[in-house]
Design a protein around this motif. Structure first.
Motif, PDB file in Angstrom:
ATOM      1  N   LEU A  66      21.722  15.450  34.921  1.00 38.56           N
ATOM      2  CA  LEU A  66      21.824  15.401  36.350  1.00 38.56           C
ATOM      3  C   LEU A  66      21.752  14.038  36.824  1.00 38.56           C
ATOM      4  N   VAL A  67      20.743  13.382  36.344  1.00 37.19           N
ATOM      5  CA  VAL A  67      20.464  12.252  36.869  1.00 37.19           C
ATOM      6  C   VAL A  67      21.649  11.264  36.404  1.00 37.19           C
ATOM      7  N   ALA A  68      21.983  11.349  35.137  1.00 36.01           N
ATOM      8  CA  ALA A  68      23.101  10.683  34.587  1.00 36.01           C
ATOM      9  C   ALA A  68      24.384  10.628  35.357  1.00 36.01           C
ATOM     10  N   ILE A  69      24.495  11.547  36.366  1.00 36.56           N
ATOM     11  CA  ILE A  69      25.609  11.576  37.234  1.00 36.56           C
ATOM     12  C   ILE A  69      25.557  11.244  38.837  1.00 36.56           C
ATOM     13  N   GLY A  70      24.174  10.774  38.860  1.00 39.18           N
ATOM     14  CA  GLY A  70      23.901  10.243  40.179  1.00 39.18           C
ATOM     15  C   GLY A  70      22.646  10.797  40.828  1.00 39.18           C
ATOM     16  N   PHE A  71      22.023  12.000  40.225  1.00 35.39           N
ATOM     17  CA  PHE A  71      20.893  12.264  41.109  1.00 35.39           C
ATOM     18  C   PHE A  71      19.509  11.699  41.010  1.00 35.39           C
ATOM     19  N   GLU A  72      18.830  11.865  41.681  1.00 34.39           N
ATOM     20  CA  GLU A  72      17.374  11.207  41.405  1.00 34.39           C
ATOM     21  C   GLU A  72      16.348  12.077  41.156  1.00 34.39           C
ATOM     22  N   LEU A  73      15.591  11.881  40.435  1.00 36.84           N
ATOM     23  CA  LEU A  73      14.425  12.995  39.955  1.00 36.84           C
ATOM     24  C   LEU A  73      13.192  12.723  40.762  1.00 36.84           C
ATOM     25  N   GLU A  74      12.773  13.861  41.212  1.00 34.51           N
ATOM     26  CA  GLU A  74      11.481  13.631  41.987  1.00 34.51           C
ATOM     27  C   GLU A  74      10.242  13.679  41.028  1.00 34.51           C
ATOM     28  N   ASP A  75       9.026  13.716  41.672  1.00 30.20           N
ATOM     29  CA  ASP A  75       7.469  13.895  40.860  1.00 30.20           C
ATOM     30  C   ASP A  75       7.894  14.769  39.936  1.00 30.20           C
ATOM     31  N   GLU A  76       7.438  14.548  38.676  1.00 31.89           N
ATOM     32  CA  GLU A  76       7.596  15.569  37.408  1.00 31.89           C
ATOM     33  C   GLU A  76       6.544  16.630  37.715  1.00 31.89           C
ATOM     34  N   ASN A  77       5.548  16.165  38.389  1.00 33.48           N
ATOM     35  CA  ASN A  77       4.243  17.366  38.671  1.00 33.48           C
ATOM     36  C   ASN A  77       4.891  18.494  39.559  1.00 33.48           C
ATOM     37  N   SER A  78       6.261  18.347  40.091  1.00 33.65           N
ATOM     38  CA  SER A  78       6.676  19.238  41.080  1.00 33.65           C
ATOM     39  C   SER A  78       7.623  20.389  40.134  1.00 33.65           C
ATOM     40  N   LEU A  79       7.537  20.139  39.036  1.00 33.04           N
ATOM     41  CA  LEU A  79       8.415  20.976  38.039  1.00 33.04           C
ATOM     42  C   LEU A  79       7.790  22.538  37.625  1.00 33.04           C
ATOM     43  N   VAL A  80       8.572  23.319  37.759  1.00 33.31           N
ATOM     44  CA  VAL A  80       7.946  24.594  37.319  1.00 33.31           C
ATOM     45  C   VAL A  80       7.909  24.811  35.942  1.00 33.31           C
ATOM     46  N   ASP A  81       6.770  25.217  35.347  1.00 30.09           N
ATOM     47  CA  ASP A  81       6.653  25.084  34.076  1.00 30.09           C
ATOM     48  C   ASP A  81       6.783  26.656  33.515  1.00 30.09           C
ATOM     49  N   PHE A  82       7.733  26.959  32.526  1.00 37.39           N
ATOM     50  CA  PHE A  82       7.908  28.190  32.137  1.00 37.39           C
ATOM     51  C   PHE A  82       7.632  28.001  30.570  1.00 37.39           C
ATOM     52  N   GLU A  83       7.319  29.403  30.022  1.00 36.12           N
ATOM     53  CA  GLU A  83       7.213  29.515  28.583  1.00 36.12           C
ATOM     54  C   GLU A  83       8.211  29.595  28.012  1.00 36.12           C
ATOM     55  N   THR A  84       8.616  29.035  26.951  1.00 33.84           N
ATOM     56  CA  THR A  84       9.900  28.965  26.024  1.00 33.84           C
ATOM     57  C   THR A  84       9.682  29.956  24.830  1.00 33.84           C
ATOM     58  N   GLU A  85       8.569  30.151  24.644  1.00 39.05           N
ATOM     59  CA  GLU A  85       8.504  31.061  23.282  1.00 39.05           C
ATOM     60  C   GLU A  85       9.001  32.374  23.295  1.00 39.05           C
ATOM     61  N   LEU A  86       9.655  32.931  22.705  1.00 40.48           N
ATOM     62  CA  LEU A  86      10.300  34.307  22.839  1.00 40.48           C
ATOM     63  C   LEU A  86       9.219  35.284  22.421  1.00 40.48           C
ATOM     64  N   PRO A  87       9.200  36.358  23.020  1.00 39.62           N
ATOM     65  CA  PRO A  87       8.217  37.753  22.625  1.00 39.62           C
ATOM     66  C   PRO A  87       8.327  37.958  21.013  1.00 39.62           C
TER      67      PRO A  87
END
Length: 275
Positions: A66-87
């Motif tokens: 999305l940044v590549a098409i013109g969006f700006e990224l806010e502070d990375e600390n504001s990201l939501v952290d989700f587990e990606t490992e499947l059960p």
């Protein structure tokens, strides 16, 4: 526009329609965003981090696209952290221990651009304590899971051979529809409804969804409430009380007033402001 993991997919697409292709190119799961109906159903309900989880990709990969098409990224600390490992399978076996599995494949509904919400609701309503509902779907149904967990259902989603199996079973604290929607949804008579409209201190947008077939009424309302602010309310003419939509309105902290005038004629007044 600045974005982070909490930014709604719908807001990103509204800001720049090129975001549809930018996201769709990351994973086959996201190609459904090209379908206008499915896009309107999914986009207002999930943020970018949740969408990344649905598509089994890294949220940073999505943000960078999305940044590549013109969006700006806010502070990375504001990201939501989700587990990606499947059960693991052991989790699945434990979750389903002693349960009779009832399967429901919602992919045909999605393929036709239909919302399977009502079908799922009916299946869950019939669920017994010794049963578990297996929902077969191409992506993890986070919006559905969020609503059903509030209703007291327990959920476990696993991926097998590229297909999501989302299992639901009754929890000990199953709550009623009335308890779920709480005090933010009220029933009023026609006189009270007209008084709300007359005295509302702001702009009222009006939509009529009575002539639309499902899932278009849901789509139109979800789309309209995205534009609500403290100075804007929404008046809706509907054929029936949209029971499946009420928990979604509650989640978004919106106040909803319902006035059933006659058969096939229901009015809703939705606002962020307490009225």
């Amino acid at each position: 526009m600045k974005i982070n993991g909490n930014t709604k997919v719908s807001k990103v697409i509204k800001e720049n329609v090129e975001a549809i292709e930018a996201i769709a190119s990351l994973n086959p799961h996201f190609t459904k965003l090209r379908n206008p109906i499915l896009r309107r159903l999914l986009a207002p309900r999930v943020n970018l981090s949740e969408a990344a989880k649905i598509g089994k990709c890294d949220v940073n990969e999505m943000l960078n696209a999305l940044v590549a098409i013109g969006f700006e990224l806010e502070d990375e600390n504001s990201l939501v952290d989700f587990e990606t490992e499947l059960p693991e399978n052991k989790k699945k076996d434990k979750f389903l221990e002693g349960k009779k599995i009832i399967s429901l494949d919602v992919r045909p509904f999605l393929a036709k651009g239909e919302d399977p919400f009502n079908v799922l609701q009916k299946a869950l309503k019939k669920l017994e304590t010794h049963e578990a509902l297996e929902v077969l779907i191409d992506f993890e149904p986070i919006p559905l899971i969020r609503i059903q967990e509030k209703r007291g259902f327990l959920n476990l989603t696993v991926v097998e051979d590229g297909l999501c199996h989302s299992f639901f079973k009754l929890g000990e604290g199953k709550i009623s529809q009335a308890e779920l929607i709480g005090e933010a949804v009220k029933t009023v008579n026609e006189s009270q409804f007209n008084q709300l409209v007359k005295t509302y201190p702001g702009v009222i947008k009006t939509i009529d969804v009575r002539s639309l077939e499902m899932p278009e009424p849901l789509v139109k309302i979800l789309e309209a409430i995205e534009d609500l602010d403290e100075k804007t309310a929404l008046k809706v003419f509907h054929k029936r009380v949209p029971q499946h939509l009420l928990p979604e309105l509650e989640t978004k902290k919106l106040n909803t007033f319902i006035c059933a005038i006659s058969e096939g004629n229901v009015m809703l007044f939705i606002s962020k402001r307490n009225v």
